[in-house]
Design a protein around this motif. Sequence first.
Motif, PDB file in Angstrom:
ATOM      1  N   ALA A  31       0.834  -1.209   0.000  1.00 44.74           N
ATOM      2  CA  ALA A  31       0.000   0.000   0.000  1.00 44.74           C
ATOM      3  C   ALA A  31       0.866   1.255   0.000  1.00 44.74           C
ATOM      4  O   ALA A  31       0.561   2.235  -0.696  1.00 44.74           O
ATOM      5  CB  ALA A  31      -0.930  -0.006   1.216  1.00 44.74           C
ATOM      6  N   MET A  32       1.949   1.240   0.773  1.00 44.24           N
ATOM      7  CA  MET A  32       2.856   2.384   0.801  1.00 44.24           C
ATOM      8  C   MET A  32       3.508   2.593  -0.558  1.00 44.24           C
ATOM      9  O   MET A  32       3.602   3.731  -1.052  1.00 44.24           O
ATOM     10  CB  MET A  32       3.927   2.173   1.877  1.00 44.24           C
ATOM     11  N   ALA A  33       3.956   1.512  -1.183  1.00 42.36           N
ATOM     12  CA  ALA A  33       4.619   1.612  -2.483  1.00 42.36           C
ATOM     13  C   ALA A  33       3.654   2.131  -3.548  1.00 42.36           C
ATOM     14  O   ALA A  33       4.007   2.997  -4.365  1.00 42.36           O
ATOM     15  CB  ALA A  33       5.178   0.248  -2.885  1.00 42.36           C
ATOM     16  N   ALA A  34       2.422   1.611  -3.541  1.00 40.82           N
ATOM     17  CA  ALA A  34       1.437   2.039  -4.538  1.00 40.82           C
ATOM     18  C   ALA A  34       1.077   3.511  -4.354  1.00 40.82           C
ATOM     19  O   ALA A  34       0.960   4.265  -5.342  1.00 40.82           O
ATOM     20  CB  ALA A  34       0.180   1.172  -4.435  1.00 40.82           C
ATOM     21  N   THR A  35       0.911   3.943  -3.113  1.00 41.78           N
ATOM     22  CA  THR A  35       0.564   5.346  -2.852  1.00 41.78           C
ATOM     23  C   THR A  35       1.724   6.264  -3.207  1.00 41.78           C
ATOM     24  O   THR A  35       1.518   7.349  -3.782  1.00 41.78           O
ATOM     25  CB  THR A  35       0.168   5.537  -1.379  1.00 41.78           C
ATOM     26  N   TRP A  36       2.940   5.850  -2.869  1.00 41.55           N
ATOM     27  CA  TRP A  36       4.128   6.647  -3.231  1.00 41.55           C
ATOM     28  C   TRP A  36       4.201   6.818  -4.746  1.00 41.55           C
ATOM     29  O   TRP A  36       4.460   7.925  -5.234  1.00 41.55           O
ATOM     30  CB  TRP A  36       5.390   5.973  -2.721  1.00 41.55           C
ATOM     31  N   PHE A  37       3.952   5.747  -5.484  1.00 42.81           N
ATOM     32  CA  PHE A  37       4.006   5.831  -6.943  1.00 42.81           C
ATOM     33  C   PHE A  37       2.920   6.778  -7.462  1.00 42.81           C
ATOM     34  O   PHE A  37       3.169   7.588  -8.356  1.00 42.81           O
ATOM     35  CB  PHE A  37       3.829   4.437  -7.553  1.00 42.81           C
ATOM     36  N   LEU A  38       1.716   6.680  -6.894  1.00 40.05           N
ATOM     37  CA  LEU A  38       0.612   7.528  -7.342  1.00 40.05           C
ATOM     38  C   LEU A  38       0.926   9.008  -7.156  1.00 40.05           C
ATOM     39  O   LEU A  38       0.744   9.809  -8.088  1.00 40.05           O
ATOM     40  CB  LEU A  38      -0.659   7.173  -6.567  1.00 40.05           C
ATOM     41  N   ILE A  39       1.395   9.391  -5.964  1.00 36.02           N
ATOM     42  CA  ILE A  39       1.541  10.823  -5.674  1.00 36.02           C
ATOM     43  C   ILE A  39       2.892  11.386  -6.085  1.00 36.02           C
ATOM     44  O   ILE A  39       3.035  12.612  -6.203  1.00 36.02           O
ATOM     45  CB  ILE A  39       1.283  11.120  -4.177  1.00 36.02           C
ATOM     46  N   SER A  40       3.876  10.520  -6.316  1.00 37.91           N
ATOM     47  CA  SER A  40       5.225  11.014  -6.608  1.00 37.91           C
ATOM     48  C   SER A  40       5.695  10.772  -8.031  1.00 37.91           C
ATOM     49  O   SER A  40       6.620  11.444  -8.492  1.00 37.91           O
ATOM     50  CB  SER A  40       6.244  10.367  -5.654  1.00 37.91           C
ATOM     51  N   ARG A  41       5.096   9.840  -8.732  1.00 36.19           N
ATOM     52  CA  ARG A  41       5.614   9.446 -10.042  1.00 36.19           C
ATOM     53  C   ARG A  41       4.568   9.508 -11.156  1.00 36.19           C
ATOM     54  O   ARG A  41       4.798   8.970 -12.229  1.00 36.19           O
ATOM     55  CB  ARG A  41       6.214   8.033  -9.969  1.00 36.19           C
ATOM     56  N   THR A  42       3.437  10.146 -10.909  1.00 37.32           N
ATOM     57  CA  THR A  42       2.408  10.243 -11.943  1.00 37.32           C
ATOM     58  C   THR A  42       1.941  11.689 -12.093  1.00 37.32           C
ATOM     59  O   THR A  42       2.065  12.501 -11.163  1.00 37.32           O
ATOM     60  CB  THR A  42       1.183   9.360 -11.622  1.00 37.32           C
ATOM     61  N   THR A  43       1.390  11.985 -13.246  1.00 36.38           N
ATOM     62  CA  THR A  43       0.801  13.302 -13.481  1.00 36.38           C
ATOM     63  C   THR A  43      -0.374  13.541 -12.540  1.00 36.38           C
ATOM     64  O   THR A  43      -0.573  14.663 -12.056  1.00 36.38           O
ATOM     65  CB  THR A  43       0.328  13.412 -14.941  1.00 36.38           C
ATOM     66  N   ILE A  44      -1.128  12.486 -12.263  1.00 35.40           N
ATOM     67  CA  ILE A  44      -2.257  12.606 -11.329  1.00 35.40           C
ATOM     68  C   ILE A  44      -1.766  13.068  -9.963  1.00 35.40           C
ATOM     69  O   ILE A  44      -2.396  13.925  -9.326  1.00 35.40           O
ATOM     70  CB  ILE A  44      -3.001  11.257 -11.216  1.00 35.40           C
ATOM     71  N   GLY A  45      -0.641  12.523  -9.516  1.00 37.59           N
ATOM     72  CA  GLY A  45      -0.092  12.923  -8.227  1.00 37.59           C
ATOM     73  C   GLY A  45       0.241  14.407  -8.183  1.00 37.59           C
ATOM     74  O   GLY A  45      -0.081  15.108  -7.213  1.00 37.59           O
ATOM     75  N   ARG A  46       0.859  14.907  -9.231  1.00 38.61           N
ATOM     76  CA  ARG A  46       1.193  16.340  -9.285  1.00 38.61           C
ATOM     77  C   ARG A  46      -0.073  17.188  -9.294  1.00 38.61           C
ATOM     78  O   ARG A  46      -0.120  18.259  -8.675  1.00 38.61           O
ATOM     79  CB  ARG A  46       2.054  16.636 -10.513  1.00 38.61           C
ATOM     80  N   GLN A  47      -1.106  16.710  -9.977  1.00 39.92           N
ATOM     81  CA  GLN A  47      -2.368  17.441 -10.008  1.00 39.92           C
ATOM     82  C   GLN A  47      -3.060  17.421  -8.642  1.00 39.92           C
ATOM     83  O   GLN A  47      -3.692  18.403  -8.248  1.00 39.92           O
ATOM     84  CB  GLN A  47      -3.277  16.845 -11.072  1.00 39.92           C
ATOM     85  N   LEU A  48      -2.937  16.315  -7.918  1.00 43.79           N
ATOM     86  CA  LEU A  48      -3.508  16.237  -6.572  1.00 43.79           C
ATOM     87  C   LEU A  48      -2.869  17.275  -5.648  1.00 43.79           C
ATOM     88  O   LEU A  48      -3.573  17.970  -4.905  1.00 43.79           O
ATOM     89  CB  LEU A  48      -3.314  14.834  -5.994  1.00 43.79           C
ATOM     90  N   TYR A  49      -1.542  17.388  -5.709  1.00 42.31           N
ATOM     91  CA  TYR A  49      -0.843  18.385  -4.896  1.00 42.31           C
ATOM     92  C   TYR A  49      -1.244  19.803  -5.308  1.00 42.31           C
ATOM     93  O   TYR A  49      -1.481  20.674  -4.456  1.00 42.31           O
ATOM     94  CB  TYR A  49       0.668  18.228  -5.034  1.00 42.31           C
ATOM     95  N   ALA A  50      -1.322  20.042  -6.609  1.00 44.21           N
ATOM     96  CA  ALA A  50      -1.676  21.373  -7.100  1.00 44.21           C
ATOM     97  C   ALA A  50      -3.093  21.748  -6.679  1.00 44.21           C
ATOM     98  O   ALA A  50      -3.352  22.886  -6.265  1.00 44.21           O
ATOM     99  CB  ALA A  50      -1.554  21.409  -8.626  1.00 44.21           C
ATOM    100  N   PHE A  51      -4.008  20.798  -6.778  1.00 43.49           N
ATOM    101  CA  PHE A  51      -5.395  21.055  -6.386  1.00 43.49           C
ATOM    102  C   PHE A  51      -5.492  21.375  -4.900  1.00 43.49           C
ATOM    103  O   PHE A  51      -6.217  22.281  -4.485  1.00 43.49           O
ATOM    104  CB  PHE A  51      -6.253  19.841  -6.737  1.00 43.49           C
ATOM    105  N   GLY A  52      -4.755  20.625  -4.074  1.00 47.71           N
ATOM    106  CA  GLY A  52      -4.799  20.876  -2.637  1.00 47.71           C
ATOM    107  C   GLY A  52      -4.152  22.181  -2.240  1.00 47.71           C
ATOM    108  O   GLY A  52      -4.609  22.859  -1.319  1.00 47.71           O
TER     109      GLY A  52
END
Length: 332
Positions: free
Chosen positions: A176-197
């Motif tokens: 779960a940690m590895a999958a979440t790290w990949f989502l928020i740190s290595r994908t465009t979606i992750g960058r958009q999540l940070y930008a939205f927040g």
Amino acid sequence: MRDYLRNHEGEARIFIVLVVLALFLGFASPSFFSAGNIASLLNNNAVNVIWAVGLLVVLITGGIDISFAVGASVVQYLTALALLALGGGNWLLGVLFAGAFGVAIGCINATLIAGFRIISIVVTIATFNALFGLLMFTTSGKSIYNLPDWWTDRVAVLSLGDGGALTLPVAAMVAAMAATWFLISRTTIGRQLYAFGDNPEGARRAGVATVRMQFIAYSWMGMMAGIGGLMQVNVAQEVVPNALIGRELDVLAAVVLGGARLGGGRGSVLGCFLGVLLVAVVQNGLNLLGVSPYAFKMVIGLTILAAISLTNVGLVARLAGGSRRRGHAKTH
């Protein structure tokens, strides 16, 4: 190395606190560093870490979810009924059912928040009560004990010696940690999540699909809640409708301790893990030292209060800074 520490100052700070606290408890209680106690710490808190990384994604978007523990309880019951109807199933089916039911609950929260523009904490308080009431009404509070063997058998994934062993929930925690790290740190979606927040209006103007971000965040939280609930059954070896209620505040405190900002736009998987570990070590240390468990609840309450206060101070400072910059621009 210096740049890394500068960029991860919060995680470095909590790591230092954790080391100092562990050394103190090691001297105060000889059993603290035993293999059995370390294994127990990780095994018993693996589910909290799974929930924490799900909650992290929601907090990054500037939202909050306090319904995930109830959601996990609902998922446990639905998954148990579905698997028993299929004759027992296996781990693959268990993960698929738990993940799917969890995503469905997350989508309910996202629909209410995005569709009706209701504050996330209000929505999740409502779904917390609605789901809990529905669960207790339909089940009459009865537990399920007759579960498939594969679900309740303890599986050791790593031996620590002297009777201590890490079990399957710890492996699920790492995944779960590895999958979440990949989502928020290595994908465009992750960058958009940070930008939205960090700046919802700015992200919207930049072309970020804000409604989509909310559905992704709450669906991820729901999936992690479901998988965490699946693993909790492996620990408890039974499905108890109200057993998980009350753990949501412990997880929230751990995530904000780990550096996630309640205002959104900040947080890391490493910080989540360290935050959960710090809360677990405090609780474990108090137990070993014979301190009342009510003292632990007091620590959790003060942690959440401090986090909210510091977040508000940070928001006020940013707003004041923005006002000064606009005033300076007008004078020129």
